[in-house]
Design an enzyme around this catalytic site. Structure first.
Site, PDB file in Angstrom:
ATOM      1  N   ARG A  82       0.828  -1.210   0.000  1.00 21.65           N
ATOM      2  CA  ARG A  82       0.000   0.000   0.000  1.00 21.65           C
ATOM      3  C   ARG A  82       0.863   1.261   0.000  1.00 21.65           C
ATOM      4  O   ARG A  82       0.549   2.258   0.642  1.00 21.65           O
ATOM      5  CB  ARG A  82      -0.950   0.018   1.194  1.00 21.65           C
ATOM      6  CG  ARG A  82      -1.892  -1.159   1.264  1.00 21.65           C
ATOM      7  CD  ARG A  82      -2.840  -1.235   0.081  1.00 21.65           C
ATOM      8  NE  ARG A  82      -3.579  -2.484   0.121  1.00 21.65           N
ATOM      9  CZ  ARG A  82      -3.164  -3.618  -0.454  1.00 21.65           C
ATOM     10  NH1 ARG A  82      -2.025  -3.635  -1.125  1.00 21.65           N
ATOM     11  NH2 ARG A  82      -3.871  -4.717  -0.375  1.00 21.65           N
ATOM     12  N   SER A 121     -11.438   0.678   3.167  1.00 23.03           N
ATOM     13  CA  SER A 121     -10.574   0.288   4.290  1.00 23.03           C
ATOM     14  C   SER A 121      -9.917   1.531   4.875  1.00 23.03           C
ATOM     15  O   SER A 121      -9.155   2.219   4.190  1.00 23.03           O
ATOM     16  CB  SER A 121      -9.499  -0.691   3.820  1.00 23.03           C
ATOM     17  OG  SER A 121     -10.086  -1.876   3.342  1.00 23.03           O
ATOM     18  N   GLU A 151      -5.090   4.426   6.208  1.00 23.00           N
ATOM     19  CA  GLU A 151      -4.825   4.230   4.778  1.00 23.00           C
ATOM     20  C   GLU A 151      -5.158   5.449   3.919  1.00 23.00           C
ATOM     21  O   GLU A 151      -4.375   5.807   3.047  1.00 23.00           O
ATOM     22  CB  GLU A 151      -5.583   2.997   4.262  1.00 23.00           C
ATOM     23  CG  GLU A 151      -5.278   2.677   2.816  1.00 23.00           C
ATOM     24  CD  GLU A 151      -5.752   1.303   2.419  1.00 23.00           C
ATOM     25  OE1 GLU A 151      -6.299   1.177   1.307  1.00 23.00           O
ATOM     26  OE2 GLU A 151      -5.574   0.348   3.194  1.00 23.00           O
TER      27      GLU A 151
END
Length: 343
Positions: free
Chosen positions: A165, A239, A335
């Site tokens: 990520r 998320s 995130e």
């Protein structure tokens, strides 16, 4: 170039929070991008690049600068062999429509990334991934525009420094470049097992032979629809936390208390632990904190149920972070990106 002023960031981001941006330009070509960046340089305006707004959070103070809202189109076949097809996609193209188009062409490589909201240009930024695939598996080049100089460059996948990520676009090159297109090399044919467990479970209930990219796309779309609320309807950013990456020793200690703790071993010896599971163990799944609801089906998702400000979201986030730290000694990480506060 059409310069918009006093633009609501809440209306541009799927958490539906935030103040106003001083200015915004919708970018549909690299020439428009060049004009907008020159305007920002001449007027001393900071720049923030925004795609679909599904992985971005705005603060109540707004942004005292220029938002570049990227809508650069394009889908081009660059080359093909008996085994592979290479395509170049404009940064403003809807990601899921890009996936659908590759699947319709019988290509495999990003079908497990179906139903992820946002633009194609956002895919390299955080190296999006799901159900056993990630963008870095197929990206070969990323075309960029350098904000400070106006230079146009093409970065290789290696230069993008993809990680879990992450990429240079979220780290050392944050706000240095605007992504204008993404080049991907996809394979012809069908995906091969083993499949991610949730996908394998779905296929066990819905057998298919052969398992084509379209079958995997249908499976992932159904799984995501069940687990994740649609940000176009229910305010959320998908998320909200990254999955935790911890040492094997730390995970072994967790297993002494939670023998059935889920995990995914990584090639470097560390272990990935689902942060949704960590949050569940704190008892916060299904709870509403400062107007932010921890999703009943997936504790990784935070829903703006009645929050009125960024401070409400920040308070809810801190409650969750503190609870996971107290229970496991693990610091979980947000995130979504954040638009900087107004100066």
């Amino acid at each position: 170039m059409q310069l918009l002023s006093d633009v609501s960031l809440a209306e541009l981001t799927t958490m539906r929070l935030g103040g106003k941006a001083a200015f915004m330009v919708i970018i549909r070509s690299v020439d428009e991008l060049d004009e907008a960046c020159r305007y920002a340089r001449e007027h001393g305006l900071p720049i923030f690049v925004l795609g679909g707004g599904s992985n971005t959070i705005a603060r109540d103070e707004g942004f005292d600068g220029l938002i570049l809202h990227i809508e650069i189109p394009g889908y081009e076949l660059l080359s093909e062999t008996d085994q592979t097809v290479t395509i170049r996609v404009g940064a403003g193209e809807n990601w899921d429509k890009t996936v659908a188009r590759t699947v319709e062409s019988g290509l495999t490589g990003i079908e497990a990334l179906s139903a992820i909201p946002g633009t194609t240009g956002a895919a390299p930024v955080q190296n999006i991934g799901a159900y056993g695939q990630e963008a870095a598996d197929v990206i070969t080049e990323v075309a960029v525009y350098e904000i400070a100089t106006g230079a146009r460059r093409v970065l290789t996948a290696e230069q993008c420094e993809f990680g879990y990520r992450s990429s240079i676009f979220r780290a050392q090159a944050s706000n240095r470049y605007v992504i204008t297109s993404v080049t991907m090399c996809l394979a012809r044919g069908n995906p091969t097992p083993p499949f991610y467990q949730a996908v394998a479970d779905y296929l066990a209930e819905h057998p298919a032979d052969p398992v084509t990219p379209a079958i995997i796309r249908d499976a992932v779309t159904a799984i995501r629809r069940h687990k994740l609320p649609d940000p176009a309807i229910t305010p959320n950013t998908g998320s909200f936390f990254k999955n935790a990456i911890i040492s094997a020793e730390r995970f072994a200690a967790i297993q002494t208390r939670f023998p059935d703790a889920p995990s995914y071993p990584l090639s470097d010896g560390r272990v990935k632990v689902p942060t949704g599971w960590l949050i569940e163990q704190t008892g916060l799944r299904g709870q509403t904190l400062h107007g932010i609801h921890v999703h009943d089906r997936n504790a990784l998702v935070l829903i703006n149920q009645s929050a009125q400000s960024y401070d409400d979201l920040a308070a809810a986030r801190q409650t969750i972070v503190d609870a996971v730290r107290a229970t496991f000694g693990i610091d979980i990480v947000q995130e979504p990106l954040e638009i900087p506060a107004a100066s």
